[in-house]
Enzyme design. Structure first.
Site, short mmCIF file in Angstrom:
data_model
loop_
_atom_site.label_atom_id
_atom_site.label_comp_id
_atom_site.label_asym_id
_atom_site.label_seq_id
_atom_site.Cartn_x
_atom_site.Cartn_y
_atom_site.Cartn_z
N HIS A 79 -2.02 -12.50 3.33
CA HIS A 79 -1.61 -12.43 4.75
C HIS A 79 -2.34 -13.40 5.67
CE1 HIS A 79 -5.04 -9.75 4.65
NE2 HIS A 79 -4.36 -8.65 4.37
N GLY A 128 -1.37 -1.24 10.19
CA GLY A 128 -0.41 -1.28 9.09
C GLY A 128 0.93 -0.71 9.51
N ASN A 137 -6.96 0.38 -2.19
CA ASN A 137 -7.64 1.20 -1.17
C ASN A 137 -6.92 2.52 -0.92
OD1 ASN A 137 -5.65 -0.52 -0.08
ND2 ASN A 137 -6.47 -0.33 1.98
N HIS A 170 0.88 -1.17 0.00
CA HIS A 170 0.00 0.00 0.00
C HIS A 170 0.92 1.22 0.00
CE1 HIS A 170 -3.50 -2.52 1.23
NE2 HIS A 170 -2.55 -3.22 1.83
N PHE A 171 1.11 1.84 -1.15
CA PHE A 171 2.05 2.95 -1.26
C PHE A 171 1.37 4.32 -1.13
CE2 PHE A 171 5.81 0.71 -3.63
CZ PHE A 171 6.09 0.01 -2.48
N ARG A 172 0.05 4.33 -0.88
CA ARG A 172 -0.68 5.51 -0.37
C ARG A 172 -0.94 6.63 -1.38
NH1 ARG A 172 -2.77 2.55 3.43
NH2 ARG A 172 -1.55 2.30 5.32
N ASP A 176 2.76 -6.60 2.86
CA ASP A 176 1.60 -5.78 3.20
C ASP A 176 2.06 -4.42 3.71
OD1 ASP A 176 -1.05 -5.05 3.50
OD2 ASP A 176 -1.34 -6.09 5.39
#
Length: 446
Positions: free
Chosen positions: A237, A330, A95, A63-65, A311
């Site tokens: 996961h 996270g 997401n 998840h690199f945002r 993750d």
């Protein structure tokens, strides 16, 4: 043409370690041999004597945002940390804000990466309760797969309509990756603890709120649905020993229609670490017990679990310091995942060949990634050199994540990544990342 000759490496590939040389020309591996004496006059030579040369790791869940949450991290900052950690390709999740649930929004992420990513990239299409039409437009040649959240996590992408789920599972030939936690179970558990503690629930209860039961119930339902519909399912996961019994090692990976991933933090931490690490190791699914950790290692080594990933999901320290109910789940991991697994190797838990299988070969096989994940002539030169005799300590001065912290702070690793190549370019060496956009969009053989 840019070329590099790597000499005297312990090359790790397809279950074998052998000493040899590799010639890189342009983006590709040109030659692999016990000894290469000829070389173009323009080439650089790297003597890797005593060090492992591995295929660059492929992280199938990050998840690199970006877009929308870039105060935590962005594609440039986190891919930069990834290449410093020997990860040369990543698959990012939908997401972000807005959620990548239309083809237009999905392509916007690819456009950002094409201008900024240090590593190779792919982005998953997000499924929701009401976007089946968009999901079915997804191109299997240049998109890794479909991501479904069967338990709520960061963002608002919970898919809880069983009729919709069955339609998605039965309608798409693409790989469906799922986050499995049963929402009703978690909500009931959370309410029980909130009645006693309010918002300041002690972290030691996190794994009891996001419980073994919640994980198993959701995973088993997803697998049952995949078997019913014939869907290609990949469960992200896995965090409990109980879930590992849902998977098989009786058939070759290429023939599996249901595969599984475990993350570095579930192999490293246990619920005993909540006392010292607190919300820094708050993940969904939760880090669980020593028995669960032992069960995950067993399933990883006997091939019921197929992939090791991260993750990677950064949050700011300020966000993490909130009370339990509002502290996000996270943490950042891409810079330290490969060396953490090499630390496990040095402790006798896993072979180097198995690390490469689970972090490079198997992600490439599961997602059918074109010409990556192996050290083969004609394949892209995505490579990392690992030195197992250069100890270092993780601290604020050498952490590259935009959020500026790591759950591994204070850990002394015995191994380090000395060099990383992405598409034939030396992008990391001498503890420095070469600035530039080196990544390419991953393509898939389907």
């Amino acid at each position: 043409m840019n070329s590099t000759l790597i000499k005297n490496a312990k090359i790790v590939n397809e279950g074998v370690i052998f000493e040899g040389d590799i010639l890189i020309e342009g983006e590709f591996i040109k030659e692999i041999a016990p000894h290469i004496s000829h070389k173009p006059s323009t080439s650089q030579v790297i003597d890797a004597e005593g060090n492992y040369l591995i295929p660059g790791a492929i992280d199938d869940q990050v998840h690199f945002r970006e877009p929308g949450l870039t105060h935590k991290g962005n594609i440039a900052s986190e891919s930069r940390a990834a290449v410093a950690g020997g990860i040369t390709s990543f698959i990012e999740q939908p997401n972000t804000v807005p959620n990548a649930v239309t083809q237009e929004l999905l392509e916007q992420k690819y456009e950002i990466a094409s201008q900024s990513s240090y590593a190779n990239y792919s982005f998953m299409m997000g499924g929701t309760n009401d976007n089946l039409e968009e999901v079915l437009k997804t191109n299997p040649r240049n998109v890794a797969g479909i991501k479904l959240f069967l338990g709520s996590s960061t963002g608002n992408m919970l898919v809880d309509n069983e009729e919709v789920l069955e339609k998605i599972f039965s309608s798409t030939p693409m790989l469906i990756a799922v986050h499995c936690e049963d929402e009703a179970t978690i909500k009931a558990n959370l309410e029980r603890y909130k009645e006693e503690y309010g918002d300041n629930i002690p972290m030691k209860f996190h794994h009891l709120i996001r419980s073994e039961e919640a994980c198993y119930l959701s995973s088993s339902k997803a697998i049952e649905l995949a078997k019913k519909t014939g869907a290609r399912l990949h469960i992200f996961h896995v965090s409990t020993a109980k879930e590992t019994d849902l998977f098989t090692n009786k058939i070759p990976l290429e023939d599996k229609k249901i595969t599984a991933e475990v993350c570095v933090h579930h192999l490293w931490f246990t619920d005993a670490d909540y006392e010292t690490k607190g919300t820094l190791i708050k993940w969904n699914p939760a880090v669980k017990t020593q028995a669960d950790k032992d069960g995950l290692w067993k399933a990883l080594l006997d091939d019921r679990i197929d992939v090791i990933a991260t993750d990677h999901a950064p949050h700011t320290l300020e966000e993490k310091q909130n009370p339990y109910t509002s502290a996000p789940s996270g943490g950042p991991l891409v810079q330290h995942a490969v060396v953490a697994m090499f630390e496990a190797h040095l402790q006798g838990k896993i072979s180097v060949e198995k690390i490469v299988e689970k972090m490079a070969h198997n992600p490439a096989k599961i997602f059918k990634i074109e010409k990556r994940g192996f050290i083969r002539e004609g394949y892209y030169a995505d490579l990392a050199i690992v030195n197992t005799t250069l100890p270092w300590n993780v601290n604020k001065d050498n952490i590259l994540y935009k959020c500026g912290w790591s759950p591994f702070e204070g850990v002394n690793f015995k191994s380090r990544i000395s060099h990383t190549f992405v598409n034939g370019q030396l992008v990391y060496a001498n503890a420095k990342v070469k600035e530039g956009c080196f990544g390419q969009r991953l393509l898939f053989e389907r």
